[in-house]
Design an enzyme around this catalytic site. Sequence first.
Site, PDB file in Angstrom:
ATOM      1  N   HIS A 164       0.843  -1.199   0.000  1.00 42.68           N
ATOM      2  CA  HIS A 164       0.000   0.000   0.000  1.00 42.68           C
ATOM      3  C   HIS A 164       0.885   1.260   0.000  1.00 42.68           C
ATOM      4  CE1 HIS A 164      -3.122  -2.633   2.152  1.00 42.68           C
ATOM      5  NE2 HIS A 164      -3.723  -2.225   1.064  1.00 42.68           N
ATOM      6  N   CYS A 251      -2.456   0.079   9.822  1.00 43.36           N
ATOM      7  CA  CYS A 251      -3.635  -0.691   9.401  1.00 43.36           C
ATOM      8  C   CYS A 251      -4.372  -1.347  10.563  1.00 43.36           C
ATOM      9  CB  CYS A 251      -3.262  -1.705   8.327  1.00 43.36           C
ATOM     10  SG  CYS A 251      -1.883  -2.721   8.735  1.00 43.36           S
TER      11      CYS A 251
HETATM   12  C1  CIR Z   1      -3.632  -8.042   3.311  1.00 37.82           C
HETATM   13  O1  CIR Z   1      -2.828  -8.533   2.517  1.00 37.82           O
HETATM   14  O2  CIR Z   1      -4.648  -7.470   2.949  1.00 37.82           O
HETATM   15  C2  CIR Z   1      -3.347  -8.168   4.793  1.00 37.82           C
HETATM   16  N1  CIR Z   1      -2.728  -9.425   5.058  1.00 37.82           N
HETATM   17  C3  CIR Z   1      -2.476  -7.042   5.269  1.00 37.82           C
HETATM   18  C4  CIR Z   1      -3.127  -5.710   5.127  1.00 37.82           C
HETATM   19  C5  CIR Z   1      -2.296  -4.616   5.672  1.00 37.82           C
HETATM   20  N2  CIR Z   1      -2.963  -3.378   5.551  1.00 37.82           N
HETATM   21  C6  CIR Z   1      -2.338  -2.209   5.475  1.00 37.82           C
HETATM   22  O3  CIR Z   1      -1.130  -2.134   5.442  1.00 37.82           O
HETATM   23  N3  CIR Z   1      -3.099  -1.118   5.380  1.00 37.82           N
END
Ligand code: CIR
Length: 256
Positions: A164, A251
């Site tokens: 991201h 997150c």
């Molecule tokens: C994903 O791949 O969607 C989750 N395992 C990790 C999301 C992390 N989110 C973020 O950095 N905003």
Amino acid sequence: MLTRAIVRPPATNFGEGLTTADLGPPDYERALAQHESYCAALKQSGLSVTKLEASSDYPDSCFVEDAAIVTTRSAILTRPGAPTRRGEVESIRKVLSNHFSSLSEIRSPGILDGGDVCEAESHYFIGISDRTNEDGAQQLAQLVGLHGCTSSFIDIRQIEGLLHLKSGIAYLGANRLAAIEALADRKEFAVYGPTLVDSNEEYAANCVRINGNVLIANGYPKFESKLRDLGYQTIALDMSEFEKMDGGLSCLSVRF
Ligand code: CIR
């Protein structure tokens, strides 16, 4: 001044979530303990914390930030880029409707993850990534535009390993932006003269400023001391189990 945060602890099957990290499976008990410390840091930074129930239906659902963009001006439900994560939005809708009389949302064919949205005062940097497409970004730009805010799109698809936009930048307030090398020289950030996150400390770029504090991942001394030199109070948190699942500090909460 931020006053609230929404979080959701990891569920027992947290290790079944999406990941590209090659760091082995997460230890659930340790993840829970790290999540507890994270919540304590939010409280220490002045936030009242609403904890949602863990959901084993959605192994990635502890990463609540991806499901909503909440600011002082508005609350916008996202349409997460990963199909396995779309259902996470419903429980966030429920809790946010306790705080906001109306909620906007990103609609198909748009996709957008909160992790791609970096709010810098009245400007939004929106990452175009594997999780956020131009349609989703345009919809968000239009929605924040209703409140007089501007946006720019930052394509991160060529940056290997960057999930991201906020995996690589953080807005620190007072026109200060931290950025990894691969993003620091983008023309959109020139006005900030970005504070560089060293190449061997890139995971630390995903830090979060909350009121006077900056929450930062533990184990990144160069970046932490840069932050301290800039006058921030830092709180370093163990993030190892979330890092195994590609997750960062920002997150794990929605803050407003
Ligand atoms: C994903 O791949 O969607 C989750 N395992 C990790 C999301 C992390 N989110 C973020 O950095 N905003």
